[in-house]
Design a protein around this motif. Structure first.
Motif, PDB file in Angstrom:
ATOM      1  N   VAL A 163     -15.561  89.835  33.808  1.00 33.04           N
ATOM      2  CA  VAL A 163     -16.019  89.422  32.482  1.00 33.04           C
ATOM      3  C   VAL A 163     -17.469  89.855  32.305  1.00 33.04           C
ATOM      4  O   VAL A 163     -18.281  89.687  33.201  1.00 33.04           O
ATOM      5  CB  VAL A 163     -15.936  87.887  32.320  1.00 33.04           C
ATOM      6  CG1 VAL A 163     -16.473  87.443  30.978  1.00 33.04           C
ATOM      7  CG2 VAL A 163     -14.523  87.397  32.517  1.00 33.04           C
TER       8      VAL A 163
ATOM      9  N   GLN B  99     -12.891  84.808  22.601  1.00 32.91           N
ATOM     10  CA  GLN B  99     -11.687  85.636  22.512  1.00 32.91           C
ATOM     11  C   GLN B  99     -10.547  84.735  22.023  1.00 32.91           C
ATOM     12  O   GLN B  99     -10.652  83.510  22.054  1.00 32.91           O
ATOM     13  CB  GLN B  99     -11.341  86.212  23.884  1.00 32.91           C
ATOM     14  CG  GLN B  99     -12.367  87.191  24.405  1.00 32.91           C
ATOM     15  CD  GLN B  99     -12.100  88.624  23.970  1.00 32.91           C
ATOM     16  OE1 GLN B  99     -11.114  88.937  23.336  1.00 32.91           O
ATOM     17  NE2 GLN B  99     -13.001  89.513  24.331  1.00 32.91           N
TER      18      GLN B  99
ATOM     19  N   SER C 201      -5.562  85.140  24.997  1.00 29.22           N
ATOM     20  CA  SER C 201      -6.013  86.323  25.743  1.00 29.22           C
ATOM     21  C   SER C 201      -6.278  85.981  27.205  1.00 29.22           C
ATOM     22  O   SER C 201      -6.777  84.900  27.535  1.00 29.22           O
ATOM     23  CB  SER C 201      -7.266  86.925  25.108  1.00 29.22           C
ATOM     24  OG  SER C 201      -8.384  86.103  25.332  1.00 29.22           O
TER      25      SER C 201
ATOM     26  N   ILE D 168      -8.500  87.333  29.140  1.00 29.04           N
ATOM     27  CA  ILE D 168      -9.934  87.300  29.422  1.00 29.04           C
ATOM     28  C   ILE D 168     -10.531  85.930  29.097  1.00 29.04           C
ATOM     29  O   ILE D 168     -11.449  85.469  29.765  1.00 29.04           O
ATOM     30  CB  ILE D 168     -10.687  88.458  28.701  1.00 29.04           C
ATOM     31  CG1 ILE D 168     -12.092  88.644  29.276  1.00 29.04           C
ATOM     32  CG2 ILE D 168     -10.751  88.244  27.215  1.00 29.04           C
ATOM     33  CD1 ILE D 168     -12.114  89.208  30.647  1.00 29.04           C
TER      34      ILE D 168
ATOM     35  N   SER E 113      -9.891  90.692  19.955  1.00 24.39           N
ATOM     36  CA  SER E 113     -10.019  91.793  20.915  1.00 24.39           C
ATOM     37  C   SER E 113     -11.478  91.953  21.345  1.00 24.39           C
ATOM     38  O   SER E 113     -12.394  91.430  20.703  1.00 24.39           O
ATOM     39  CB  SER E 113      -9.541  93.106  20.285  1.00 24.39           C
ATOM     40  OG  SER E 113     -10.429  93.506  19.251  1.00 24.39           O
ATOM     41  N   ASP E 114     -11.661  92.707  22.426  1.00 21.33           N
ATOM     42  CA  ASP E 114     -13.014  93.044  22.862  1.00 21.33           C
ATOM     43  C   ASP E 114     -13.787  93.737  21.742  1.00 21.33           C
ATOM     44  O   ASP E 114     -14.953  93.434  21.500  1.00 21.33           O
ATOM     45  CB  ASP E 114     -12.973  93.969  24.086  1.00 21.33           C
ATOM     46  CG  ASP E 114     -12.605  93.263  25.385  1.00 21.33           C
ATOM     47  OD1 ASP E 114     -12.631  92.014  25.436  1.00 21.33           O
ATOM     48  OD2 ASP E 114     -12.312  93.977  26.361  1.00 21.33           O
ATOM     49  N   ASP E 115     -13.130  94.677  21.054  1.00 21.48           N
ATOM     50  CA  ASP E 115     -13.808  95.423  19.990  1.00 21.48           C
ATOM     51  C   ASP E 115     -14.289  94.506  18.874  1.00 21.48           C
ATOM     52  O   ASP E 115     -15.385  94.695  18.338  1.00 21.48           O
ATOM     53  CB  ASP E 115     -12.884  96.499  19.417  1.00 21.48           C
ATOM     54  CG  ASP E 115     -12.655  97.656  20.379  1.00 21.48           C
ATOM     55  OD1 ASP E 115     -13.473  97.837  21.310  1.00 21.48           O
ATOM     56  OD2 ASP E 115     -11.659  98.383  20.204  1.00 21.48           O
TER      57      ASP E 115
ATOM     58  N   TYR F   6     -18.117  87.350  25.127  1.00 17.48           N
ATOM     59  CA  TYR F   6     -17.677  87.870  26.418  1.00 17.48           C
ATOM     60  C   TYR F   6     -16.546  88.855  26.190  1.00 17.48           C
ATOM     61  O   TYR F   6     -15.762  88.714  25.258  1.00 17.48           O
ATOM     62  CB  TYR F   6     -17.253  86.754  27.376  1.00 17.48           C
ATOM     63  CG  TYR F   6     -16.179  85.847  26.833  1.00 17.48           C
ATOM     64  CD1 TYR F   6     -14.826  86.130  27.038  1.00 17.48           C
ATOM     65  CD2 TYR F   6     -16.501  84.706  26.113  1.00 17.48           C
ATOM     66  CE1 TYR F   6     -13.839  85.304  26.530  1.00 17.48           C
ATOM     67  CE2 TYR F   6     -15.525  83.881  25.613  1.00 17.48           C
ATOM     68  CZ  TYR F   6     -14.194  84.179  25.826  1.00 17.48           C
ATOM     69  OH  TYR F   6     -13.213  83.360  25.325  1.00 17.48           O
ATOM     70  N   VAL F   7     -16.523  89.870  27.020  1.00 20.40           N
ATOM     71  CA  VAL F   7     -15.522  90.925  26.939  1.00 20.40           C
ATOM     72  C   VAL F   7     -15.080  91.282  28.352  1.00 20.40           C
ATOM     73  O   VAL F   7     -15.728  90.909  29.336  1.00 20.40           O
ATOM     74  CB  VAL F   7     -16.061  92.176  26.209  1.00 20.40           C
ATOM     75  CG1 VAL F   7     -16.371  91.870  24.745  1.00 20.40           C
ATOM     76  CG2 VAL F   7     -17.293  92.742  26.897  1.00 20.40           C
ATOM     77  N   SER F   8     -14.005  92.033  28.439  1.00 15.77           N
ATOM     78  CA  SER F   8     -13.547  92.482  29.750  1.00 15.77           C
ATOM     79  C   SER F   8     -14.538  93.483  30.327  1.00 15.77           C
ATOM     80  O   SER F   8     -15.280  94.143  29.592  1.00 15.77           O
ATOM     81  CB  SER F   8     -12.148  93.070  29.648  1.00 15.77           C
ATOM     82  OG  SER F   8     -12.109  94.105  28.705  1.00 15.77           O
TER      83      SER F   8
ATOM     84  N   ALA G 231     -14.886  97.108  28.932  1.00 14.94           N
ATOM     85  CA  ALA G 231     -15.170  97.334  27.515  1.00 14.94           C
ATOM     86  C   ALA G 231     -16.400  98.222  27.344  1.00 14.94           C
ATOM     87  O   ALA G 231     -17.368  98.125  28.093  1.00 14.94           O
ATOM     88  CB  ALA G 231     -15.390  96.007  26.799  1.00 14.94           C
TER      89      ALA G 231
END
Length: 143
Positions: free
Chosen positions: A27, A67, A71, A73, A110-112, A127-129, A132
């Motif tokens: 993360v 998120q 999800s 993540i 989504s991450d985007d 937070y994103v994977s 990303a």
């Protein structure tokens, strides 16, 4: 015997903390590129996302984004950085709302979308994977 016990203690600590450290590495905590912070503690991250802390260290107002509930993540983030499963967070937010407290952070699918929100929001934090692509935002180190 003493060396053997020390070795067992060391191995037990590694087994206990290695999965959490690995999951934490999966993360990335991101902030708006204009935010001067470069690191946060896990307790600061938890405080910001649970809205127990409203400002970043140094004073800027924080606007967290999550998120989507389903999800993977979010599950990793909740367990490793907030110290509780995502289902417990749902209960926490229900209690907050019922008591007239804070509303949960906005959720993106989504991450985007999280990156776009943080990029467009001066106090944004999300937070994103780990894989990303971070365009217009920056990752902070977790200490």
């Amino acid at each position: 015997m003493r060396k053997f016990l020390s070795l067992i203690t060391c191995c037990a600590a590694f087994v206990t903390f290695a999965p959490a450290a690995q999951a934490q590495a999966d993360v990335k905590i991101i902030v708006n590129a204009g935010n001067p912070i470069s690191e946060l503690s896990t307790s600061e991250v938890a405080g910001l996302f649970m809205k127990k802390i409203a400002k970043f260290p140094g004073g800027g107002l924080a606007t967290p984004v999550e998120q989507a509930k389903n999800s993977a993540i979010r599950g990793v983030f909740s367990r490793t950085l907030l110290g509780r499963p995502a289902s417990a967070l749902d209960s926490y937010w229900q209690q907050q709302i019922f008591a007239g407290g804070e509303l949960p952070p906005a959720a993106k699918s989504s991450d985007d979308e999280v990156i776009a929100f943080v990029r467009a929001t001066p106090g944004g934090i999300g937070y994103v994977s780990a894989g990303a692509s971070l365009t217009g935002v920056k990752a902070v180190t977790i200490k």
